[in-house]
Design a protein around this motif. Structure first.
Motif, PDB file in Angstrom:
ATOM      1  N   ARG A  50      38.620  63.528  48.522  1.00 50.30           N
ATOM      2  CA  ARG A  50      39.851  63.506  49.317  1.00 50.30           C
ATOM      3  C   ARG A  50      39.953  62.312  50.257  1.00 50.30           C
ATOM      4  O   ARG A  50      41.026  62.032  50.798  1.00 50.30           O
ATOM      5  N   ASP A  51      38.829  61.610  50.433  1.00 51.71           N
ATOM      6  CA  ASP A  51      38.842  60.453  51.340  1.00 51.71           C
ATOM      7  C   ASP A  51      39.405  59.196  50.695  1.00 51.71           C
ATOM      8  O   ASP A  51      39.482  58.149  51.328  1.00 51.71           O
ATOM      9  N   ARG A  52      39.831  59.305  49.439  1.00 54.80           N
ATOM     10  CA  ARG A  52      40.335  58.124  48.734  1.00 54.80           C
ATOM     11  C   ARG A  52      41.304  58.522  47.630  1.00 54.80           C
ATOM     12  O   ARG A  52      41.418  59.704  47.281  1.00 54.80           O
ATOM     13  N   LEU A  53      41.967  57.533  47.076  1.00 56.85           N
ATOM     14  CA  LEU A  53      42.834  57.737  45.916  1.00 56.85           C
ATOM     15  C   LEU A  53      41.969  57.877  44.665  1.00 56.85           C
ATOM     16  O   LEU A  53      40.990  57.142  44.497  1.00 56.85           O
ATOM     17  N   VAL A  54      42.320  58.813  43.809  1.00 56.61           N
ATOM     18  CA  VAL A  54      41.614  59.013  42.537  1.00 56.61           C
ATOM     19  C   VAL A  54      42.527  58.560  41.404  1.00 56.61           C
ATOM     20  O   VAL A  54      43.675  59.003  41.309  1.00 56.61           O
ATOM     21  N   THR A  55      42.030  57.674  40.566  1.00 54.38           N
ATOM     22  CA  THR A  55      42.867  57.137  39.486  1.00 54.38           C
ATOM     23  C   THR A  55      42.963  58.113  38.327  1.00 54.38           C
ATOM     24  O   THR A  55      42.125  59.025  38.176  1.00 54.38           O
ATOM     25  N   LYS A  56      43.964  57.871  37.488  1.00 53.41           N
ATOM     26  CA  LYS A  56      44.142  58.696  36.286  1.00 53.41           C
ATOM     27  C   LYS A  56      42.911  58.598  35.381  1.00 53.41           C
ATOM     28  O   LYS A  56      42.438  59.614  34.847  1.00 53.41           O
ATOM     29  N   ASP A  57      42.355  57.373  35.227  1.00 55.61           N
ATOM     30  CA  ASP A  57      41.186  57.191  34.361  1.00 55.61           C
ATOM     31  C   ASP A  57      39.981  57.957  34.880  1.00 55.61           C
ATOM     32  O   ASP A  57      39.203  58.528  34.095  1.00 55.61           O
ATOM     33  N   GLU A  58      39.810  58.010  36.208  1.00 53.47           N
ATOM     34  CA  GLU A  58      38.696  58.769  36.783  1.00 53.47           C
ATOM     35  C   GLU A  58      38.843  60.260  36.479  1.00 53.47           C
ATOM     36  O   GLU A  58      37.863  60.948  36.168  1.00 53.47           O
ATOM     37  N   ILE A  59      40.060  60.764  36.589  1.00 58.38           N
ATOM     38  CA  ILE A  59      40.303  62.186  36.302  1.00 58.38           C
ATOM     39  C   ILE A  59      40.000  62.490  34.840  1.00 58.38           C
ATOM     40  O   ILE A  59      39.341  63.483  34.514  1.00 58.38           O
TER      41      ILE A  59
END
Length: 514
Positions: A41-50
């Protein structure tokens, strides 16, 4: 460590999301997605990471990802419009933005934790089978049978079954099924007992719908007490084979008063399976419409895609769809089903049906064999493995699988097809009277299926039962008025030319025009 936000508590070790002490229904994959966003939650998570974390890097469509994001939002009272907890960063990714605190304690008494709430499919708890005899050996059988039934039912896709540790935690306790269902958050409870007398053993089992208070099914099994492990295997196989169609029937009965537009992806699948079971032109068309809705709601739903491929291919056999474009459409659906989940038997069934229609004999046997390996008590898959062997000329193997399917699920939705498949196998073996008898059983169950009448007619003619063959042909022509022997020789699904010619010759001998 648990995560608390708003009025929610997320418990990673227990795989539970609670809202004010009550379990929230979530698919495991949606839970994993929500947990991944909260942990980062401390950062943006990219689509590729998900995709790497949740799908193991497998290629998925944007609509599938968005469907899971929307499901996570819905579970925590958020939406794509508000985005108060899960925020979309256009063209970049997602971020969990609500305030989160960590806690080591649960907000609820875990003894009342509802483990069965699921987004798709019926939920079921198996109570430990009771040993009603003083013999300690029967206690081992009761425990082994319970464990094997839990394991076998867990392999049936679309069913949520509480795990063995949950089941055996209830051993020795006298709790009413309705109380168990309430505690576990499940709809159905299976209970049973083991009793012996001399060298005989009796196992009883019953299934209760705890939402309506209705006993849906009960059965008694009497066996000679020989090898305890053989008995355990045989009883497990029989129990699960009988039980799964009862669960599907109960789910359809529960849903039939609901408007189609209010059904979710699983519920559309269940209703589609029921309509396909009628084996009619209109019923199968309705099934396709329901499956198209199911797939629109969940583009990677392998069961729906596999059944969709199956019905499309089956409709080409009935000459209700043009062969080439429909078979291509079915092949594409089965490709998507296998890509979504190679371990779903329906994905392999869909591909197997495409292979049968395309006369890809080895591929059909391989795919149906894979479906049976995944779910050995899935009677429909086993019957299809049988008929694919019959079409390939392996009548003895075919008989074995088809007769086992009939024994596994004598009240199956597709039991008429099982007898039709047995007729196909007997005909291929040249056992014409047996083929006619099996086809007659299929006709008694579903009089409107042309293939059953065709195999009965051809078999009677080749058995020199000319009078019966003539009357059987009349019934066949009522269903297929423009049928011709040459068309049957071209389209009957045997792979060998000589088998196709025999079927057509039988129809010619009965009096069918060329």
């Amino acid at each position: 460590m648990n995560y608390a936000f708003a009025d929610f508590l997320l418990d990673p070790s227990g795989q539970e999301l609670m809202f004010k002490g009550q379990a929230v229904a979530m698919q495991p994959q949606v839970f994993d997605l929500l947990l991944f966003l909260i942990e980062n939650r401390d950062r943006l998570v990219t689509k590729d990471e998900i995709i790497d974390e949740i799908w193991g890097g497998r290629a998925i469509s944007d609509s599938s990802l968005n469907a899971r994001i929307n499901a996570a939002r819905k579970a925590i009272g958020d939406s794509g419009e508000n985005q108060q907890m899960i925020r979309t960063i256009p063209r970049k990714g997602f971020r969990f933005v609500a305030e989160v605190s960590k806690t080591k304690t649960s907000a609820v008494d875990t003894s009342d934790l509802k483990v069965g709430a699921q987004e798709k499919g019926p939920s079921l708890t198996v109570l430990p089978f009771a040993n009603l005899s003083p013999d300690v050996e029967n206690g081992y059988l009761a425990d082994g049978l319970t464990e094997d039934v839990v394991t076998a039912l867990s392999k049936l896709r679309g069913f949520f079954v509480t795990d063995r540790s949950t089941t055996f935690a209830l051993k020795g306790e006298k709790i009413e099924p309705f109380r168990v269902a309430e505690q576990m958050g499940v709809r159905y409870v299976l209970q049973g007992s083991v009793r012996s007398s001399g060298k005989r053993i009796r196992v009883t089992a019953s299934l209760t719908d705890c939402e309506t208070g209705t006993q849906l099914w009960s059965e008694r099994y009497d066996r000679d007490l020989t090898d305890i492990f053989e008995i355990q295997d045989e009883l497990t196989e029989s129990l699960v084979g009988h039980l799964s169609p009862e669960l599907y029937a109960a789910e359809h009965a529960r849903l039939r008063r609901r408007h189609p537009k209010s059904l979710d992806a699983w519920e559309c699948f269940v209703n589609a399976l029921h309509h396909y079971g009628h084996q009619t032109q209109e019923g199968s068309k309705t099934a396709l419409e329901l499956l198209e809705r199911s797939i629109a709601l969940d583009p990677d739903y392998s069961q729906a895609l596999g059944l969709y491929a199956t019905i499309l291919a089956w409709r080409t056999i009935q000459h209700w769809e043009p062969l080439d474009p429909t078979l291509q459409k079915a092949r594409e659906a089965s490709d998507r089903a296998l890509l979504a989940d190679t371990n779903d038997p329906w994905a392999s069934i869909g591909r197997g049906y495409v292979s049968i229609v395309a006369r890809e004999g080895d591929a059909a046997i391989m795919n149906y064999g894979h479906a049976v390996d995944l779910s050995p008590n899935f009677a429909y898959a086993r019957a299809l493995l049988g008929v694919s062997n019959a079409y390939a000329g392996n009548a003895d193997i075919a008989r074995t699988h088809i007769k086992k399917a009939i024994a596994l699920s004598p009240k199956d939705t597709f039991i008429d097809k099982f007898f039709l498949y047995l007729s196909v196998a007997e005909f291929q073996a040249g056992s014409y009277l047996e083929a006619a008898e099996a086809a007659q059983r299929a006709i008694q169950l579903k009089p409107g299926h042309p293939s059953s009448h065709m195999f009965r007619t051809a078999a009677l003619a080749l058995a020199d039962e000319n009078s019966l063959a003539g009357s059987s042909l009349e019934e066949f022509l009522k269903l297929v008025p423009h049928a011709s022997a040459s068309e049957i020789e071209k389209t009957v699904l045997y792979y060998k030319v000589e088998d196709r010619k025999r079927a057509a010759d039988g129809m010619r001998r009965a009096g069918l025009a060329e």
